[in-house]
Motif scaffolding. Sequence first.
Motif, PDB file in Angstrom:
ATOM      1  N   TYR A  71      -0.439  -4.879  -8.741  1.00 55.86           N
ATOM      2  CA  TYR A  71      -0.531  -4.208  -7.437  1.00 55.86           C
ATOM      3  C   TYR A  71      -1.785  -4.669  -6.713  1.00 55.86           C
ATOM      4  CZ  TYR A  71       2.891  -1.020  -9.513  1.00 55.86           C
ATOM      5  OH  TYR A  71       4.005  -0.499 -10.114  1.00 55.86           O
ATOM      6  N   ILE A  73      -4.165  -3.736  -2.974  1.00 55.39           N
ATOM      7  CA  ILE A  73      -4.358  -2.786  -1.878  1.00 55.39           C
ATOM      8  C   ILE A  73      -5.460  -3.268  -0.948  1.00 55.39           C
ATOM      9  CG2 ILE A  73      -6.045  -1.400  -3.174  1.00 55.39           C
ATOM     10  CD1 ILE A  73      -4.895   1.091  -1.830  1.00 55.39           C
ATOM     11  N   LEU A  96      -5.208   3.224  -5.123  1.00 57.40           N
ATOM     12  CA  LEU A  96      -4.506   2.183  -5.874  1.00 57.40           C
ATOM     13  C   LEU A  96      -3.860   2.780  -7.126  1.00 57.40           C
ATOM     14  CD1 LEU A  96      -3.759  -0.773  -6.466  1.00 57.40           C
ATOM     15  CD2 LEU A  96      -6.025  -1.066  -7.478  1.00 57.40           C
ATOM     16  N   VAL A 107       3.138   0.091   1.886  1.00 58.21           N
ATOM     17  CA  VAL A 107       2.178   1.030   2.468  1.00 58.21           C
ATOM     18  C   VAL A 107       2.854   2.347   2.834  1.00 58.21           C
ATOM     19  CG1 VAL A 107       0.716   1.469   4.479  1.00 58.21           C
ATOM     20  CG2 VAL A 107       0.588  -0.725   3.330  1.00 58.21           C
ATOM     21  N   LEU A 138      -5.276   2.222   5.975  1.00 57.59           N
ATOM     22  CA  LEU A 138      -4.620   1.669   4.787  1.00 57.59           C
ATOM     23  C   LEU A 138      -3.635   0.624   5.294  1.00 57.59           C
ATOM     24  CD1 LEU A 138      -4.088   1.669   1.754  1.00 57.59           C
ATOM     25  CD2 LEU A 138      -2.532   3.596   2.082  1.00 57.59           C
ATOM     26  N   PHE A 141      -0.434  -2.901   1.167  1.00 52.80           N
ATOM     27  CA  PHE A 141      -0.240  -2.581  -0.245  1.00 52.80           C
ATOM     28  C   PHE A 141       0.985  -3.344  -0.707  1.00 52.80           C
ATOM     29  CE2 PHE A 141       1.420  -0.113  -3.820  1.00 52.80           C
ATOM     30  CZ  PHE A 141       0.273   0.141  -4.544  1.00 52.80           C
TER      31      PHE A 141
END
Length: 274
Positions: A71, A73, A96, A107, A138, A141
Amino acid sequence: MAITASQVNELRKQTGAGMMDCKKALVEADGDMEKAIDFLRKKGQKVAAKRGDNEANEGLIFAESKGDVGYIIKLNCETDFVAKNADFQSFVKSILTVGIENGVDSVDELKKLKYNDKLTVEEKLVEQIGVIGEKLDLSDFAKVSATCVVAYNHPGNQLATLIGLNKEGEEVNDAGRQVAMQVAAMNPVALNKEGISQDVIDNELQVGKDQAIEEGKPADLADKIAQGRLNKFFKENTLLSQAFVRDNKLSVEQFLNSVESGLTVTDFKRFSLS
């Protein structure tokens, strides 16, 4: 009613707000912890409304992988001062972790998740805007799934990459890290030429043809010259065709095959603040 130090500390643990902000929130809420949290969240909404048009070009990027999944972010803020703050770094990592624990890959999905028993991730971001006093965004992601996924975080945490590979093992992990660093340094636009859109290809061909004609090359050779320049574009901008940074006599594809026959990259992600 009198507000105790233990109440202030408890609210600070839950929200990350400063001591004075926590005390003020508790005073406004007559000591009710839930109302105090709501007070701070509303403060964040007011700050967010005021700073909505501000640029948020600083921030942090983190990538994490384990086994067959990884992953990455990106959380933006307004200033480098905030980005370097240990509390902000912990906050980004906590979001995260929420994404990892729930296995989401976008996201929008992440923002809807519960950050804790009281707030979603999106609501927590608004609360933190009030705590920090800056716009937070943000902005990205992503998730990579493969037989083996390797993460690379560049020093300073303003750039990170994820690499998905079709095989596993210690040597594969080491090769994956080298390719993850390649992606960080060379910023490929796609895995291979098949990943380049037809619009981009058509544009590169047209530009190459126009340049050839402007340089005085014969019109009947312009298409051939444009194709040659397109092939150079593929070589420089697609990961598997790029010259391997640590040995430019090899392409990335050739390097991976030298580690283990058939080893290749199946997917990659690269997030950067610049």
